[in-house]
Design an enzyme around this catalytic site. Structure first.
Site, PDB file in Angstrom:
ATOM      1  N   SER A 135     -20.967  35.839 -14.391  1.00 24.81           N
ATOM      2  CA  SER A 135     -20.807  36.124 -15.670  1.00 24.81           C
ATOM      3  C   SER A 135     -19.471  36.459 -15.734  1.00 24.81           C
ATOM      4  CB  SER A 135     -21.586  37.185 -16.133  1.00 24.81           C
ATOM      5  OG  SER A 135     -21.402  37.263 -17.457  1.00 24.81           O
ATOM      6  N   ASP A 175     -22.338  32.398 -21.938  1.00 27.41           N
ATOM      7  CA  ASP A 175     -23.395  33.064 -22.635  1.00 27.41           C
ATOM      8  C   ASP A 175     -22.978  34.017 -23.668  1.00 27.41           C
ATOM      9  OD1 ASP A 175     -22.793  34.989 -20.756  1.00 27.41           O
ATOM     10  OD2 ASP A 175     -24.794  34.966 -20.096  1.00 27.41           O
ATOM     11  N   ASP A 228     -17.204  33.529 -22.200  1.00 28.55           N
ATOM     12  CA  ASP A 228     -16.726  33.805 -20.762  1.00 28.55           C
ATOM     13  C   ASP A 228     -17.231  32.767 -19.893  1.00 28.55           C
ATOM     14  OD1 ASP A 228     -19.494  33.948 -21.344  1.00 28.55           O
ATOM     15  OD2 ASP A 228     -20.089  35.726 -20.041  1.00 28.55           O
ATOM     16  N   ASP A 246     -19.452  31.323 -18.142  1.00 29.47           N
ATOM     17  CA  ASP A 246     -20.769  30.592 -18.190  1.00 29.47           C
ATOM     18  C   ASP A 246     -21.218  30.444 -19.287  1.00 29.47           C
ATOM     19  OD1 ASP A 246     -21.553  33.489 -18.281  1.00 29.47           O
ATOM     20  OD2 ASP A 246     -23.564  33.081 -17.740  1.00 29.47           O
TER      21      ASP A 246
END
Length: 578
Positions: free
Chosen positions: A151, A308, A304, A306
């Site tokens: 993340s 999400d 961010d 990734d």
């Protein structure tokens, strides 16, 4: 001279003598020769724990690090769980990775271990956002999925997120069963590393297009976008996977004036232009805000690594760019969606929205006013996903989110989704601009209509064993001796999610809480303030979520009311004694 703990030395020797690659043994031997005992201890003093969300840690050799072997063990354990859970079935899984260093290597290892266990793998051949992995699990009828990501953690980290067949992260009891199977993989020799290439099927652009088409079909105000197609949007993927889908999603929605932050569009696990690749941090948006000023943008979006979670910036009434926090963006999205659905006559009484217990109650106030069902879940998007799966086919999920910048619109995935969120934040901006309003002005109008809710997160770090004990003591103290008043208002309700009970302190009555057990305490005051105390599940921190509210008489009263609510939060923090 410092000595190595015998238990650590034993673990070190098992790696030096075991079935590990020569370069890994070389790195470990070098640490031994150089007397890097602190580093060795940290790398080997325990096994990196496979928790409810999977693995997360710093990369390097050792049992407490993210590397080929800890990734391999996690995958072998997950494969064993799947084979036990679905005996006799042909099992399929999907795998994706973000832009972190080694994420491509780790995703390949994950695919190889699954393939060696006779599991069919749908393997994204290049980096992709987390929500697309969730989408692929559902699209291909997989029993599980894995996303290689840490993340928004610093560049030294990597991680492994495991998903169930509904496309959401595992929840109880499945999460516990997976953890047990991973824990049983006690030796490197238990891991099947030799791939069966025929079990690995590469996927990519065809899934992108399906996903983008389905997102575009969710659009509620295409006519507003058509009129506001020149809306100026600045977008940064912060060196992450958002670049693969967010610009395309904006384009498919009909936005023709998207400016990319050139310095941050190349995926790079070193995240060279930021300290933390976290859109919650103002510093991470520095370059995007600079670009926004240059082009006089209407909206700034930053995702961010990734993709999400998404952070946004808008212009206030003084023409200055300000960041909206996760509570503000989430509340605005829900308000926009419910308003637009209402205007289109799409609300039938079967729709619902979801938020977590530490996310702003402004969302609740909006849902109540519009007569739409709302649900609260524990912190963590997997609980929102679990609820969506439970209601699938019976009720219609419009949207939901949590204060930590994660939102979802529509039922295509079971995780927070910055791709669909970015498209809808842009659509929402176009909708309000079409009505002669900015997003900031629409936020003020929302406060005037439903109440001015303001939140603040206090995060206290307590490292190591003593830190963990201190956090435990703090929670125990609040449990046994809750504060009588907070911010000058009497505490009238105590919710203890660990005990599963709600106490009405005035009446002395106790009722049952419907949510699963979790180490969270909530204090609710007579004036409607809510203070939640919760130890972090992934970091050595205890978090206090303060939410206060008041009436906003007019837009002119905004600054003064804002100041008053800040003072109320300060009073609460002082009374908490943290």
């Amino acid at each position: 001279m410092q000595e190595l703990d015998p238990a650590v030395l034993k673990k070190v020797n098992s790696w030096l003598q075991g079935n590990y690659d020569a370069d890994v043994k070389q790195q470990i031997q070098k640490m031994l020769d150089e007397g890097a005992y602190t580093e060795l201890t940290d790398s080997f003093y325990r096994d990196l724990e496979f928790g409810t969300g999977g693995l997360r840690g710093t990369m390097g050799p050792g049992s407490n690090r993210i590397n080929k072997y800890t990734i391999g063990a996690a995958t072998q354990g997950l494969a064993n769980y799947l084979k036990k859970t679905y005996p006799g079935e042909k099992i399929k899984v999907a795998i994706a990775h973000d832009s972190r260093n080694n994420a491509d290597l780790f995703s390949r290892i994950t695919a190889e271990v699954f393939s060696a266990n006779d599991i069919h793998v749908y393997f994204f051949k290049a980096l992709r956002p987390t929500p697309e992995l969730s989408f692929a699990v559902r699209l291909f009828g997989c029993k599980s999925g894995v996303m290689l990501t840490a993340s928004h953690n610093p560049k030294e980290y990597n991680g492994y997120k495991a998903y169930g067949e509904d496309g959401g992260q595992f929840v109880f009891p499945a999460d516990k069963a997976v953890m047990d199977e991973v824990a049983k993989v006690s030796s490197v020799d238990d891991i099947k590393f030799t791939p069966v290439e025929s079990n690995i099927e590469e996927i990519g652009e065809e899934v992108d297009q399906l996903y983008l088409d389905k997102i575009t079909a969710l659009s509620v105000s295409p006519e507003a976008i058509k009129r506001q197609k020149d809306l100026k949007i600045v977008y940064s993927p912060i060196h992450g996977t958002g670049i693969t889908l967010v610009p395309q999603a904006l384009k498919q929605f009909g936005f023709e004036n998207v400016f990319l932050v050139e310095e941050q569009i190349t995926p790079d696990g070193n995240f060279p232009t930021v300290i933390y690749p976290n859109p919650e941090e103002k510093e991470a948006l520095t370059l995007a805000l600079k670009k926004a000023q240059e082009v006089d943008a209407d909206l700034v979006l930053a995702t961010d690594p990734d993709a999400d979670r998404v952070g946004i910036a808008v212009k206030n009434t003084n023409n200055e760019f300000i960041l909206l926090n996760g509570n503000q963006t989430g509340a605005m999205l829900i308000n926009y969606l419910l308003t637009a659905w209402q205007e289109k006559g799409k609300l039938t009484g079967k729709e619902y929205i979801v938020k977590t217990i530490v996310t702003t109650n402004l969302i609740e106030a909006i849902a109540k006013a519009k007569n739409v069902k709302y649900y609260n879940t524990l912190t963590g998007f997997k609980y929102i996903g679990e609820l969506m799966t439970k209601f699938e086919g019976k009720q219609t999920f419009i949207g939901g989110g949590e204060e930590s910048y994660g939102y979802l619109i529509g039922e295509l995935v079971r995780d927070k989704d910055a791709v669909v969120s970015s498209a809808f934040i842009a659509e929402m901006t176009a909708y309000y601009k079409d009505k002669g309003s900015s997003l900031f002005e629409a936020l003020i109008d929302t406060y005037i209509e439903y109440g001015f809710y303001k939140e603040k997160l206090i995060s206290i770090t307590k490292k190591g064993k003593t830190g963990a004990e201190e956090i435990k003591e703090m929670m125990e103290k609040f449990r046994t001796n809750p504060p009588k008043t907070l911010g000058g208002s009497a505490v009238i309700t105590l919710k203890d999610y660990e005990k599963g009970i709600e106490t009405d302190l005035a009446a002395g009555t106790i009722s049952k809480l419907e949510l699963p057990v979790s180490d969270v305490l909530q204090f609710i005051t007579a004036d409607g303030s809510i203070i939640s105390a919760r130890p972090s599940g992934t970091e050595p921190k205890i978090k206090f979520y303060c939410s206060v509210n008041g009436k906003l008489a007019s837009a002119a009263a905004y600054a003064e009311t804002d100041k008053q609510l800040d003072a109320k939060i300060d009073g609460i923090i002082k009374d908490l004694g943290v």
